[in-house]
Structures are given as C-alpha cells and as structure tokens.
Design a protein around this motif. Structure first.
Motif, PDB file in Angstrom:
ATOM      1  N   TRP A  22      81.085  -3.764 102.880  1.00 44.22           N
ATOM      2  CA  TRP A  22      81.570  -2.475 102.374  1.00 44.22           C
ATOM      3  C   TRP A  22      82.379  -1.725 103.424  1.00 44.22           C
ATOM      4  O   TRP A  22      83.334  -1.023 103.098  1.00 44.22           O
ATOM      5  CB  TRP A  22      80.414  -1.652 101.813  1.00 44.22           C
ATOM      6  N   TYR A  37      89.513   6.022  96.938  1.00 44.83           N
ATOM      7  CA  TYR A  37      89.066   5.692  95.588  1.00 44.83           C
ATOM      8  C   TYR A  37      87.584   5.334  95.669  1.00 44.83           C
ATOM      9  O   TYR A  37      87.071   5.020  96.738  1.00 44.83           O
ATOM     10  CB  TYR A  37      89.890   4.536  95.000  1.00 44.83           C
ATOM     11  N   PRO A  38      86.880   5.349  94.561  1.00 45.62           N
ATOM     12  CA  PRO A  38      85.446   5.045  94.571  1.00 45.62           C
ATOM     13  C   PRO A  38      85.200   3.534  94.608  1.00 45.62           C
ATOM     14  O   PRO A  38      85.025   2.885  93.569  1.00 45.62           O
ATOM     15  CB  PRO A  38      84.941   5.680  93.277  1.00 45.62           C
ATOM     16  N   ASP A  39      85.195   2.960  95.794  1.00 50.15           N
ATOM     17  CA  ASP A  39      84.988   1.523  95.950  1.00 50.15           C
ATOM     18  C   ASP A  39      83.626   1.096  95.409  1.00 50.15           C
ATOM     19  O   ASP A  39      83.492   0.054  94.792  1.00 50.15           O
ATOM     20  CB  ASP A  39      85.119   1.136  97.432  1.00 50.15           C
ATOM     21  N   ASP A  41      81.583   1.097  92.846  1.00 48.21           N
ATOM     22  CA  ASP A  41      81.697   1.393  91.424  1.00 48.21           C
ATOM     23  C   ASP A  41      80.530   0.870  90.590  1.00 48.21           C
ATOM     24  O   ASP A  41      80.556   0.939  89.369  1.00 48.21           O
ATOM     25  CB  ASP A  41      83.007   0.823  90.879  1.00 48.21           C
ATOM     26  N   GLY A  42      79.517   0.316  91.252  1.00 46.36           N
ATOM     27  CA  GLY A  42      78.373  -0.218  90.529  1.00 46.36           C
ATOM     28  C   GLY A  42      78.482  -1.690  90.178  1.00 46.36           C
ATOM     29  O   GLY A  42      77.478  -2.347  89.920  1.00 46.36           O
ATOM     30  N   ARG A  43      79.684  -2.235  90.179  1.00 47.21           N
ATOM     31  CA  ARG A  43      79.864  -3.619  89.748  1.00 47.21           C
ATOM     32  C   ARG A  43      79.346  -4.619  90.774  1.00 47.21           C
ATOM     33  O   ARG A  43      79.007  -5.748  90.427  1.00 47.21           O
ATOM     34  CB  ARG A  43      81.343  -3.894  89.453  1.00 47.21           C
ATOM     35  N   ARG A  77      88.688  -7.023  94.766  1.00 43.05           N
ATOM     36  CA  ARG A  77      88.314  -6.591  96.116  1.00 43.05           C
ATOM     37  C   ARG A  77      88.573  -7.694  97.142  1.00 43.05           C
ATOM     38  O   ARG A  77      87.785  -7.920  98.046  1.00 43.05           O
ATOM     39  CB  ARG A  77      86.858  -6.136  96.179  1.00 43.05           C
ATOM     40  N   GLU A 132      98.380   1.761  91.048  1.00 39.97           N
ATOM     41  CA  GLU A 132      96.954   2.014  91.226  1.00 39.97           C
ATOM     42  C   GLU A 132      96.756   2.605  92.608  1.00 39.97           C
ATOM     43  O   GLU A 132      96.974   1.932  93.616  1.00 39.97           O
ATOM     44  CB  GLU A 132      96.141   0.724  91.077  1.00 39.97           C
ATOM     45  N   ASP A 133      96.425   3.872  92.657  1.00 39.54           N
ATOM     46  CA  ASP A 133      96.176   4.576  93.913  1.00 39.54           C
ATOM     47  C   ASP A 133      97.363   4.510  94.869  1.00 39.54           C
ATOM     48  O   ASP A 133      97.194   4.364  96.078  1.00 39.54           O
ATOM     49  CB  ASP A 133      94.912   4.043  94.591  1.00 39.54           C
TER      50      ASP A 133
END
Length: 145
Positions: A22, A37-39, A41-43, A77, A132-133
C-alpha cells in the motif's frame, strides 16, 4: 539478488508486506503521479482478489491485483517502484496475472501511453479514452482465450 513472485490473498499477506504494497501504491499513484484518490477501496479485501507482489529480499518492487468482476477478471493497480523500473518487472507481474486469469475474459484500464505494452498480452482498446484523476486512460479487454 533474485526477484521472487508472491501470489496471495490479502489475508495471507504478512502485515509488513501489506504495508509495503500500500505504501508503494501511494508513493507512485498519489505522490509521484499527483493523483489523490481513495486507493483503499475495499476491493483488496474481497476473498477472490489475488495480489501479485514482486519481492527482492524483503523489499516490495512491484505489485498488481486481480479482481473477480463476475463474468470476467480485472487487472488493476499495476505498479513498479521508481528505483526498480527498466528491469522487466512489469512483464513479470503481467505474466503472473495472465496465468491467474487463465482463459477468462480480462479487462483493465490502461494509462494511454501503455496501451502497446498491454496489447502484447492480447488486450485491445474497448472504448473511448477517458480522464481518470488527471491521467488519460483507455479501457482494454482480452477476450476469452
């Protein structure tokens, strides 16, 4: 030193390796590419998600994740540490990811300059370019093998 490939679920990542994964994603995507951005994301936590991690000794050099999106797999990612680029490590990551995906349909969103790299794995552009971003991407797809 040799690079080894670790393929695992998040539950089987030890805490220090998970932290390094991370941290690498944050260092490259958020800081280097200036994309807040919210890296997380729960996935990463989904039971079907597989993390591919490249390690040299205990140092994380690169990583990606393979998600199960129902009828297809999604690769995302994809990142290699700045200090480790130019060594073919992104190809090592993708080779492992493609082996994990098998003959399933696979989708990904590629940064536009990397479409040629992903085309080498059988991906074709599957839609219009999008921002995207602040970084231009294109959706890509590899049909079922």
């Amino acid at each position: 030193m040799s690079v080894r490939v670790l393929t695992t679920t998040v539950d089987d990542l030890d805490a220090r390796t998970a932290y390094a994964v991370w941290r690498l994603r944050q260092d490259v995507f958020v800081v280097e590419q200036d994309c807040p951005y919210p890296d997380l994301d729960g996935r990463d936590l989904e039971p079907a998600t597989r993390h591919v991690v490249l390690l040299e000794d205990d140092t994380v050099l690169g990583t990606l994740r393979v998600l199960d999106d129902g009828g297809w797999a999604r690769i995302g990612r994809v990142v290699v540490a700045r200090s480790a680029r130019g060594r073919g490590l992104a190809a090592m990551l993708m080779d492992e990811a493609m082996a994990l995906c098998g003959d399933r349909e696979v989708r990904l969103d590629a940064q536009t300059p990397l479409t040629g790299f992903y085309a080498g794995y059988g991906f074709a552009v599957a839609g219009p370019e999008f921002d995207e971003d602040g970084i231009m991407h294109v959706p890509m797809r590899r049909a079922r093998a």
